[in-house]
Design an enzyme around this catalytic site. Sequence first.
Site, short mmCIF file in Angstrom:
data_model
loop_
_atom_site.label_atom_id
_atom_site.label_comp_id
_atom_site.label_asym_id
_atom_site.label_seq_id
_atom_site.Cartn_x
_atom_site.Cartn_y
_atom_site.Cartn_z
N SER A 94 -0.17 -0.52 0.33
CA SER A 94 -0.80 0.12 -0.82
C SER A 94 -1.14 1.56 -0.47
CB SER A 94 -2.10 -0.59 -1.24
OG SER A 94 -1.85 -1.85 -1.82
N SER B 94 3.50 -3.32 -3.15
CA SER B 94 2.60 -2.21 -2.82
C SER B 94 1.71 -1.89 -4.02
CB SER B 94 3.40 -0.97 -2.42
OG SER B 94 2.55 0.03 -1.90
N ASP C 279 -0.06 0.86 -5.58
CA ASP C 279 -0.12 2.32 -5.57
C ASP C 279 -0.89 2.77 -6.81
OD1 ASP C 279 1.59 1.91 -3.42
OD2 ASP C 279 3.38 2.18 -4.64
#
EC number: 3.4.11.25
Length: 396
Positions: free
Chosen positions: A271, A309, A311
């Site tokens: 992340s 991830s 983000d």
Amino acid sequence: MHYLKFPAIIAGMLLAGAASAEGPRARDLGVPFAGKPGANNAITDVAGVEVGYVSLISGEGKLERGKGPVRTGVTAVLPRGKESRTPVYAGWETSNAAGEMTGTVWLEERGYFDGPMMITNTHSVGVVRDAVVGWLADVKWPGAWFTPVVAETYDGMLNDINGFHVKPEHALRAIQTAASGPVAEGNVGGGVGMQCFGFKGGTGTASRVVEMDGKSYTVGVLVQCNFGMRPWLRVAGAPVGEELAGKYLPETRGTQTAAATNNGVAPGDGSIIVVMATDAPMLPHQLKRLAKRAAAGMGRMGDAGSNGSGDIFVAFSTANANVQSVGGNVISVETMPNDKLTLIFEAATQATEEAITNVLVAADTLTGVNGYTIQRLPHAELRAILKKYRRLAAAK
């Protein structure tokens, strides 16, 4: 550990506020960047913004839930400092939503938030949020209810994440020790236990100053990096990840196996949290557009955006002190026209790229649970690769 002085050592846990910068940053190694940075090249170059950390590091060896090893912490970003009661206009965005940032539904609806913005590990979001609610109720506003903005990245590769070592007092200390000026980077705050592109990750920051029509505006960025696959990594356009593809890889030291540590985390999963601040007068929909530019900065580093991830990005403006006006039916605010925003967007992209690079330069090798060790990005080899691809600038 770079960029950090520890004012207190308590029971093996390291507690720190935003400290003065020490040691090299990316520019010091000759990494070239476009744009003009602010005085500190940090998010605190936006007047009024304060940053505070609590870094928790204790124990070693085999993972014992509730005991450690502990490699975690909390980061606090206060848009107008500890004393102000004025909210900030804000917007948020995500390029891949495998993560959490609390308070975004209400932020999206009303276009502002009360601050502070907090970052910690994935399983400590709740306790940090509750601590901030208590702080707001006790110190800042006698409001009826609060929805703090708290974000996370996963540090379970190095940290006893299910041991819940982050406590309310840690979140409060991060807020109370927040300061302007130079900002600590690397293995600090919520970034203690992170990795980035297969190297040691953590916390980083950068800023840009934009001149428009005789006025100066500042865009500052702070990141908590825990994303990216090694082959993707590019620094100033040079394929650093490819050059170092088989070197300095994370490893398990001791009797434990990597399988006992990685908890099924897929390569590239991780992340990044990006916090953007500006003193340019912008409205919530424009700040949402600004937040999107974090993905462009990540792309400059070679990131492709993995499935797992998280983000997530937030941007706020410290302009317009009358965000939450009491009394009257109409308020007047300033805002930049949309056709003037391109330079602000460019500044945000540049600052995001540099903040991520500063993470990789500042973060030191760290060993955590089950002897799992994440190596730092080697400075000498980074310089050699930049020179090979004719990207090495004169060291600052």
